[in-house]
Every structure is written in structure tokens, then in C-alpha cells.
Motif scaffolding. Structure first.
Motif, PDB file in Angstrom:
ATOM      1  N   ASP A 135       0.821  -1.212   0.000  1.00 56.24           N
ATOM      2  CA  ASP A 135       0.000   0.000   0.000  1.00 56.24           C
ATOM      3  C   ASP A 135       0.856   1.265   0.000  1.00 56.24           C
ATOM      4  N   GLN A 136       2.087   1.162   0.508  1.00 56.14           N
ATOM      5  CA  GLN A 136       2.990   2.311   0.508  1.00 56.14           C
ATOM      6  C   GLN A 136       3.621   2.541  -0.864  1.00 56.14           C
ATOM      7  N   GLY A 137       3.492   1.554  -1.749  1.00 53.14           N
ATOM      8  CA  GLY A 137       4.037   1.694  -3.092  1.00 53.14           C
ATOM      9  C   GLY A 137       5.445   1.155  -3.250  1.00 53.14           C
ATOM     10  N   MET A 138       5.907   0.347  -2.298  1.00 58.90           N
ATOM     11  CA  MET A 138       7.244  -0.242  -2.427  1.00 58.90           C
ATOM     12  C   MET A 138       7.241  -1.228  -3.599  1.00 58.90           C
ATOM     13  N   PRO A 139       8.155  -1.089  -4.552  1.00 56.99           N
ATOM     14  CA  PRO A 139       8.200  -1.995  -5.705  1.00 56.99           C
ATOM     15  C   PRO A 139       8.334  -3.455  -5.272  1.00 56.99           C
ATOM     16  N   GLU A 140       7.720  -4.346  -6.027  1.00 55.37           N
ATOM     17  CA  GLU A 140       7.682  -5.761  -5.659  1.00 55.37           C
ATOM     18  C   GLU A 140       9.074  -6.358  -5.530  1.00 55.37           C
ATOM     19  N   ASP A 141       9.979  -6.028  -6.452  1.00 50.23           N
ATOM     20  CA  ASP A 141      11.322  -6.612  -6.392  1.00 50.23           C
ATOM     21  C   ASP A 141      12.079  -6.133  -5.162  1.00 50.23           C
ATOM     22  N   VAL A 142      11.855  -4.878  -4.784  1.00 60.44           N
ATOM     23  CA  VAL A 142      12.504  -4.348  -3.578  1.00 60.44           C
ATOM     24  C   VAL A 142      11.912  -5.006  -2.336  1.00 60.44           C
ATOM     25  N   LEU A 143      10.588  -5.130  -2.285  1.00 61.16           N
ATOM     26  CA  LEU A 143       9.921  -5.736  -1.134  1.00 61.16           C
ATOM     27  C   LEU A 143      10.372  -7.181  -0.930  1.00 61.16           C
ATOM     28  N   THR A 144      10.565  -7.903  -2.029  1.00 61.35           N
ATOM     29  CA  THR A 144      11.032  -9.284  -1.939  1.00 61.35           C
ATOM     30  C   THR A 144      12.383  -9.353  -1.254  1.00 61.35           C
ATOM     31  N   ARG A 145      13.289  -8.474  -1.642  1.00 58.40           N
ATOM     32  CA  ARG A 145      14.626  -8.476  -1.058  1.00 58.40           C
ATOM     33  C   ARG A 145      14.604  -7.970   0.384  1.00 58.40           C
ATOM     34  N   VAL A 146      13.769  -6.969   0.630  1.00 59.03           N
ATOM     35  CA  VAL A 146      13.623  -6.437   1.989  1.00 59.03           C
ATOM     36  C   VAL A 146      13.147  -7.532   2.930  1.00 59.03           C
ATOM     37  N   TRP A 147      12.125  -8.278   2.490  1.00 59.77           N
ATOM     38  CA  TRP A 147      11.548  -9.313   3.347  1.00 59.77           C
ATOM     39  C   TRP A 147      12.605 -10.335   3.749  1.00 59.77           C
ATOM     40  N   ARG A 148      13.405 -10.763   2.788  1.00 59.41           N
ATOM     41  CA  ARG A 148      14.417 -11.784   3.070  1.00 59.41           C
ATOM     42  C   ARG A 148      15.461 -11.278   4.059  1.00 59.41           C
ATOM     43  N   ILE A 149      15.907 -10.042   3.862  1.00 57.69           N
ATOM     44  CA  ILE A 149      16.927  -9.469   4.745  1.00 57.69           C
ATOM     45  C   ILE A 149      16.387  -9.303   6.161  1.00 57.69           C
ATOM     46  N   VAL A 150      15.204  -8.727   6.275  1.00 57.98           N
ATOM     47  CA  VAL A 150      14.606  -8.468   7.585  1.00 57.98           C
ATOM     48  C   VAL A 150      14.321  -9.782   8.312  1.00 57.98           C
ATOM     49  N   ASP A 151      13.790 -10.767   7.592  1.00 57.25           N
ATOM     50  CA  ASP A 151      13.474 -12.055   8.210  1.00 57.25           C
ATOM     51  C   ASP A 151      14.729 -12.720   8.757  1.00 57.25           C
ATOM     52  N   ALA A 152      15.804 -12.683   7.991  1.00 57.77           N
ATOM     53  CA  ALA A 152      17.060 -13.299   8.436  1.00 57.77           C
ATOM     54  C   ALA A 152      17.601 -12.580   9.672  1.00 57.77           C
ATOM     55  N   PHE A 153      17.564 -11.263   9.657  1.00 59.74           N
ATOM     56  CA  PHE A 153      18.071 -10.485  10.796  1.00 59.74           C
ATOM     57  C   PHE A 153      17.260 -10.755  12.057  1.00 59.74           C
ATOM     58  N   LEU A 154      15.927 -10.669  11.942  1.00 62.84           N
ATOM     59  CA  LEU A 154      15.070 -10.854  13.114  1.00 62.84           C
ATOM     60  C   LEU A 154      15.157 -12.274  13.668  1.00 62.84           C
ATOM     61  N   THR A 155      15.202 -13.261  12.773  1.00 61.81           N
ATOM     62  CA  THR A 155      15.271 -14.645  13.221  1.00 61.81           C
ATOM     63  C   THR A 155      16.522 -14.885  14.060  1.00 61.81           C
ATOM     64  N   GLY A 156      17.649 -14.440  13.560  1.00 59.30           N
ATOM     65  CA  GLY A 156      18.898 -14.633  14.285  1.00 59.30           C
ATOM     66  C   GLY A 156      18.974 -13.807  15.556  1.00 59.30           C
ATOM     67  N   PHE A 157      18.583 -12.543  15.475  1.00 60.06           N
ATOM     68  CA  PHE A 157      18.681 -11.661  16.637  1.00 60.06           C
ATOM     69  C   PHE A 157      17.776 -12.147  17.764  1.00 60.06           C
ATOM     70  N   ASN A 158      16.510 -12.426  17.449  1.00 62.41           N
ATOM     71  CA  ASN A 158      15.565 -12.815  18.496  1.00 62.41           C
ATOM     72  C   ASN A 158      15.939 -14.139  19.155  1.00 62.41           C
ATOM     73  N   ALA A 159      16.396 -15.094  18.363  1.00 62.07           N
ATOM     74  CA  ALA A 159      16.785 -16.390  18.926  1.00 62.07           C
ATOM     75  C   ALA A 159      17.983 -16.243  19.857  1.00 62.07           C
ATOM     76  N   ASN A 160      18.989 -15.510  19.428  1.00 62.31           N
ATOM     77  CA  ASN A 160      20.200 -15.357  20.236  1.00 62.31           C
ATOM     78  C   ASN A 160      19.977 -14.471  21.454  1.00 62.31           C
ATOM     79  N   GLU A 161      19.152 -13.444  21.304  1.00 57.82           N
ATOM     80  CA  GLU A 161      18.832 -12.614  22.464  1.00 57.82           C
ATOM     81  C   GLU A 161      18.061 -13.440  23.499  1.00 57.82           C
ATOM     82  N   GLY A 162      17.164 -14.295  23.019  1.00 58.25           N
ATOM     83  CA  GLY A 162      16.412 -15.147  23.929  1.00 58.25           C
ATOM     84  C   GLY A 162      17.315 -16.079  24.708  1.00 58.25           C
TER      85      GLY A 162
END
Length: 219
Positions: A135-162
Motif C-alpha cells: 500500500d505504501q508503493g514499495m516496488p515488488e522486487d525491492v519488497l522481496t529483497r527487503v523481506w528476506r533481509i529483515v526475516d534473516a536479521f530478526l530470526t537470528g537476533f531474536n533467537a540469540n537474544e532469547g
């Protein structure tokens, strides 16, 4: 002497009508107390004053319940649209909120649940976040790459912080190497915000020469 039939221990039923929502809420409570890895149908049934069979009428397995617990926790994520909000502000808000959910349920060990974006645990959350940026207008190809980067960062950070919160990384204070303090603070508020800043800067670079003026519509 007349033998009066007795009900086996743990099978007495409460009068409350059992629903999926009641089950998953109680399951999250138990996970917060004992860790989701220790959750079982028998323990949950006992806590609800129901028989295990009563739970199986709503969920096919303990794994399904764990997925439902994860989904319930992620309903706490702040992912509602805010009029006029820029994409980077949205990213910062939602990422921080996801981390907070894991901190709120640190003893539940939610990171132990196998929950990819398309799983029952995360599909509703994934759809909410995807819609925000679409809805913000982020291009699909950019959103795809953003999702992968953010998911990898959050998965690792949250698990290790826990694991750090649970003390799994304790070491002998007298024999710590010189770099220990740097590594110890890898999972701190500052480190998390630094990670978000780096991700946002990287997204701008990936999207160049797009000015990245994506934002939630004002109305």
C-alpha cells in the motif's frame, strides 16, 4: 458393598465450553511459564480441566497448538497502517514490535517453533506486513529483497537474544577473552537499532536511483 464408579484422575471436565481460542490462550500461558518445548496435550488438558480427547476435537496435534500459540503472540505486533507514515518508519516500528513480542514471551522460547512466513503461525502476520508495504508503493522486487533481509536479521537476533536472557551464554568471569564485552552486547537495544539503520541504508542502495518516497496513503 456397592462399588461406585470413579472417574480417572485428570479427566474431570469443567463446564466451560472449549474453543480453539481458549486452548491457544491457555497454551501460551503455559509456554510463558515452562517453555513451549515442554508443552504437551496432557499438560494442557489438565490445566483446562478437560480430557486430552476434548483438545483433539479442536487441534490435530501438539504441533498445531504450538503454531496457534505463535500466531496468538504475533497478534501483539504493531502492524496497523498509520496515515502518511514513511516506509522506513514503518519498518522500524514493526521490527521493534516483533522484537518486543519475543521479549514479552522470552521464557516461552517462541523461536523454537518452526514458523516460516507461509506457516499457520505466521501467515496472517506476513499478509499484514506485506500489505503495509504494498500500500505504501514499495516496488515488488525491492519488497522481496527487503523481506528476506529483515526475516534473516530478526530470526537470528531474536533467537540469540532469547538464549542470552535465559543465561545459555554464561561464561567464567575470570577467563573471559578481551573481546567478550563486545560480543556480549551484540544483542542489546543499541545493536538492534544499529541493525535496523544498516538495513534501511542498504534498502536505499538496493533501490537506487528510486528516491524511495514510499509511504502509507494519507487517506
Amino acid at each position: 458393598m456397592i462399588n461406585t464408579p470413579t472417574e480417572p484422575i485428570g479427566t474431570a471436565q469443567s463446564d466451560e465450553r472449549l474453543t480453539k481460542n481458549i486452548i491457544r490462550k491457555k497454551a501460551l500461558e503455559l509456554a510463558d511459564e515452562e517453555g513451549i518445548e515442554n508443552l504437551s496435550i496432557r499438560k494442557l488438558a489438565k490445566a483446562l480441566n478437560k480430557t486430552p480427547m476434548a483438545l483433539y476435537r479442536h487441534y490435530g496435534s501438539i504441533d498445531e497448538i504450538k503454531q496457534a500459540v505463535f500466531a496468538l503472540a504475533f497478534e501483539e505486533v504493531d502492524a496497523d497502517p498509520i496515515l502518511g507514515e514513511r516506509w522506513d518508519e514503518t519498518l522500524r516500528r514493526t521490527m521493534t514490535s516483533i522484537r518486543q513480542v519475543h521479549l514479552n514471551h522470552a521464557h516461552a522460547h517462541l523461536h523454537l517453533v518452526q514458523a516460516p512466513a507461509w506457516s499457520p503461525a505466521l501467515i496472517r502476520h506476513t499478509e499484514r506486513i506485506q500489505k503495509l508495504h504494498h500500500d505504501q508503493g514499495m516496488p515488488e522486487d525491492v519488497l522481496t529483497r527487503v523481506w528476506r533481509i529483515v526475516d534473516a536479521f530478526l530470526t537470528g537476533f531474536n533467537a540469540n537474544e532469547g538464549m542470552q536472557i535465559e543465561g545459555h551464554y554464561d561464561s567464567d568471569p575470570e577467563n573471559r577473552p578481551s573481546w567478550f564485552e563486545t560480543a556480549e552486547k551484540a544483542y542489546s537495544d543499541q545493536a538492534f537499532q544499529d541493525g535496523i539503520d544498516i538495513i534501511i541504508a542498504g534498502i536505499r542502495n538496493l533501490a537506487a536511483p528510486d528516491p524511495c518516497n514510499w509511504h502509507t496513503p494519507d487517506n
